[in-house]
Design a protein around this motif. Sequence first.
Motif, short mmCIF file in Angstrom:
data_model
loop_
_atom_site.label_atom_id
_atom_site.label_comp_id
_atom_site.label_asym_id
_atom_site.label_seq_id
_atom_site.Cartn_x
_atom_site.Cartn_y
_atom_site.Cartn_z
N GLU A 297 21.06 39.48 25.90
CA GLU A 297 21.42 39.70 27.30
C GLU A 297 22.85 40.21 27.39
OE1 GLU A 297 20.84 36.26 29.64
OE2 GLU A 297 18.71 36.03 29.14
N PRO A 298 23.13 41.08 28.35
CA PRO A 298 24.51 41.59 28.48
C PRO A 298 25.47 40.48 28.87
CG PRO A 298 23.17 42.26 30.36
CD PRO A 298 22.23 41.65 29.36
N LEU A 299 26.70 40.56 28.37
CA LEU A 299 27.71 39.55 28.69
C LEU A 299 28.08 39.59 30.17
CD1 LEU A 299 30.07 39.85 25.60
CD2 LEU A 299 28.39 38.08 26.06
N VAL A 300 28.03 40.76 30.77
CA VAL A 300 28.32 40.91 32.20
C VAL A 300 27.19 41.72 32.84
CG1 VAL A 300 30.82 40.76 31.95
CG2 VAL A 300 29.70 42.97 31.77
N PRO A 301 26.90 41.49 34.11
CA PRO A 301 25.85 42.27 34.76
C PRO A 301 26.28 43.72 34.93
CG PRO A 301 27.01 40.91 36.36
CD PRO A 301 27.51 40.50 35.00
N PRO A 302 25.34 44.61 35.20
CA PRO A 302 25.72 46.02 35.44
C PRO A 302 26.69 46.14 36.60
CG PRO A 302 23.33 45.77 35.17
CD PRO A 302 23.90 44.39 35.26
N VAL A 303 27.70 46.98 36.45
CA VAL A 303 28.73 47.16 37.46
C VAL A 303 28.71 48.59 37.96
CG1 VAL A 303 31.21 47.02 37.94
CG2 VAL A 303 30.16 45.39 36.37
N ASP A 304 28.79 48.74 39.27
CA ASP A 304 28.84 50.06 39.89
C ASP A 304 30.08 50.81 39.39
OD1 ASP A 304 28.73 52.29 41.45
OD2 ASP A 304 28.84 51.25 43.38
N THR A 305 29.92 52.06 39.04
CA THR A 305 31.05 52.85 38.53
C THR A 305 32.14 53.04 39.59
OG1 THR A 305 29.86 54.87 39.11
CG2 THR A 305 29.67 54.08 36.83
N ASN A 306 31.78 52.84 40.86
CA ASN A 306 32.76 52.97 41.93
C ASN A 306 33.44 51.65 42.29
OD1 ASN A 306 32.29 55.78 42.34
ND2 ASN A 306 30.42 55.29 43.49
N HIS A 307 33.15 50.61 41.51
CA HIS A 307 33.74 49.31 41.79
C HIS A 307 35.26 49.40 41.69
CE1 HIS A 307 34.74 45.04 41.44
NE2 HIS A 307 33.55 44.79 41.94
N PRO A 308 36.00 48.76 42.65
CA PRO A 308 37.47 48.86 42.63
C PRO A 308 38.10 48.42 41.32
CG PRO A 308 36.71 47.87 44.68
CD PRO A 308 35.50 48.01 43.81
N ALA A 309 37.47 47.45 40.64
CA ALA A 309 38.05 46.95 39.40
C ALA A 309 38.06 48.00 38.31
CB ALA A 309 37.30 45.71 38.94
N LEU A 310 37.18 49.00 38.42
CA LEU A 310 37.11 50.06 37.40
C LEU A 310 37.94 51.28 37.79
CD1 LEU A 310 33.29 49.93 36.56
CD2 LEU A 310 35.18 48.75 35.43
N ASN A 311 38.53 51.24 38.97
CA ASN A 311 39.33 52.37 39.45
C ASN A 311 40.68 51.85 39.93
OD1 ASN A 311 37.22 54.78 39.58
ND2 ASN A 311 36.19 52.96 40.37
N VAL A 312 41.42 51.30 39.00
CA VAL A 312 42.69 50.66 39.35
C VAL A 312 43.80 51.69 39.46
CG1 VAL A 312 42.07 48.49 38.28
CG2 VAL A 312 43.20 50.22 36.92
N ARG A 313 44.79 51.34 40.28
CA ARG A 313 45.99 52.14 40.37
C ARG A 313 47.06 51.51 39.49
NH1 ARG A 313 45.68 52.28 46.93
NH2 ARG A 313 44.19 53.99 47.15
N VAL A 314 47.86 52.34 38.87
CA VAL A 314 48.89 51.85 37.96
C VAL A 314 50.25 51.88 38.66
CG1 VAL A 314 50.03 52.20 35.74
CG2 VAL A 314 47.58 52.68 35.98
N LEU A 315 50.87 50.70 38.74
CA LEU A 315 52.18 50.58 39.37
C LEU A 315 53.26 50.62 38.31
CD1 LEU A 315 50.18 49.26 41.49
CD2 LEU A 315 52.16 48.00 42.30
N ASP A 316 54.37 51.24 38.65
CA ASP A 316 55.50 51.34 37.72
C ASP A 316 56.76 50.92 38.48
OD1 ASP A 316 57.07 51.84 35.55
OD2 ASP A 316 57.21 54.00 35.89
N GLY A 317 57.53 50.01 37.89
CA GLY A 317 58.78 49.59 38.51
C GLY A 317 58.63 48.39 39.41
N ILE A 318 59.65 48.12 40.20
CA ILE A 318 59.71 46.95 41.08
C ILE A 318 58.78 47.15 42.27
CG2 ILE A 318 61.21 45.62 42.62
CD1 ILE A 318 63.52 46.29 40.71
N VAL A 319 58.03 46.08 42.60
CA VAL A 319 57.11 46.14 43.74
C VAL A 319 57.88 45.67 44.97
CG1 VAL A 319 54.88 45.40 44.65
CG2 VAL A 319 55.20 45.67 42.19
N GLY A 320 58.65 46.56 45.56
CA GLY A 320 59.47 46.23 46.71
C GLY A 320 58.97 46.89 47.97
N LYS A 321 59.91 47.30 48.81
CA LYS A 321 59.56 47.98 50.05
C LYS A 321 58.83 49.29 49.75
CE LYS A 321 61.85 50.66 53.65
NZ LYS A 321 63.13 51.03 54.26
N THR A 322 59.27 49.98 48.72
CA THR A 322 58.57 51.16 48.23
C THR A 322 58.10 50.89 46.81
OG1 THR A 322 60.61 52.16 47.41
CG2 THR A 322 59.94 52.71 49.66
#
Length: 475
Positions: A73-98
């Motif tokens: 059996e698969p370790l995880v169930p099938p996941v939609d390719t559009n799921h937010p967890a598979l389309n993450v944004r990469v942040l660089d630097g301090i997470v401040g006002k900008t």
Amino acid sequence: MGSPVNRDDIARLATDFYSLLESFKQTPFYHLIFEIFLILTVLWLVCFRKPRPIAKKLTEKEKQELIDEWQPEPLVPPVDTNHPALNVRVLDGIVGKTIEIDGRKSLNFATFNFLNFVGNQRIADKAIQAVQKYGVGSCGPRGFYGTIDIHLELEERLARFFNFEEGIIYSYGFSTIASIIPAYSKRNDILFVDEGIHYAIQKGVEASRSTVKWFRHNDINDLERLLAEQDKHDKKNPKKASTIRRFLIIEGLYMNYGDICPLPRMVELKYKYKYRIFMDESVSFGTIGQTGRGVTEYHNVDRQKIDLISSTLEYSVGSIGGFAVGSSFVIDHQRLSAQGYCFSASLPPLLAAAAIEALNIMDEENSLLFETLMDKSKRLHKKLLDIKGYRVLGEDISPLKHLSLANSLNTIGRLEYIVEFAQTRDITITIARYLNDEHHLPEPSIRLILNVEMTDEELEFLCTVLQEALVKVTA
């Protein structure tokens, strides 16, 4: 010739037989039936039960065939390719006002940096000094060898900030309230809980294994109804009722709704129905009240009437960890009973130093910082209400707001489109995400978080982008 029969032996046997018959007469009928059943069961096991067959030894060929046929059996169930967890944004630097996302700078309305303390140079310098003095970690739980003087200083500082006898700090914000509730409330106790509480509180309620009575979100009449029903039930068995502890579990400013609890009425009911109030101020600490002391200050409620206040250091303070404040009697109990305190490595000293300096700034700024935040929250609230087609959830003074679409248009898909469109215009916002096992799932919404450093022009730009996105999503 056989030996003569001994009359004494015969008499003794007759006596024993008579005694046995008498004992059978005195034995309850159900006991005799049970013993007969046991005897028959033993006889069946001995005489009729078939022995287990000896497993046949497989040949190498048969073993290989079984291996080839087996499909894991698969370790995880099938996941939609559009799921937010598979389309993450990469942040660089301090997470401040900008923030910089995927190499592009944008205004940040997505993180809980209400007072813009993340990246504050004064706080960063104190953290660097703590690293030079203490190192990066204590490598042990508080109760063993993980307590450092700066931990005690932060606890004393928090107690003084809220005017309570004692404070206690935790290494992780989520585990704070999730550990506190089961430390006090046990299996036979009763929790009266607002159904709108956030996930960490829900986990604490679940871990307590107490009887839970949910009341409708921020509905004081529904709470009073449950309290009256319980009071009526307790009067039927006063002895049992005297052994049951009762707690009211609420938030000051609700993370999932952006509204404030009706604390004055809840305090009135506390003395009428005899329960303890545990209030989580993760969002309202450092955002609500003239000096950022939270909902008690906002409602002008005597803080000593609240049995325990918990919060996080990860939002307004811009550090990591959580804390609780209350009387010495209440706080000391957690040092031996709260799992998140007893079994977690203590807070890294640099984070404690950062939190202390953040509190210093809050005290120095006095009311100016918080009046500015609440004033900007009101202005943003009014601007959002002027956009036709959106519904704005939350108090006007709250820096956390939920934005949803009107009527049947309010779907995750449309809200995600608005989020993506805003990102193309260099505005970072996010959808409020929830887990499927949460007790009460709020309606889909965009969660907006105001940073005190945002200017009126930037707030106006946010509203303009939201208006443009609405036109496109409803076209």
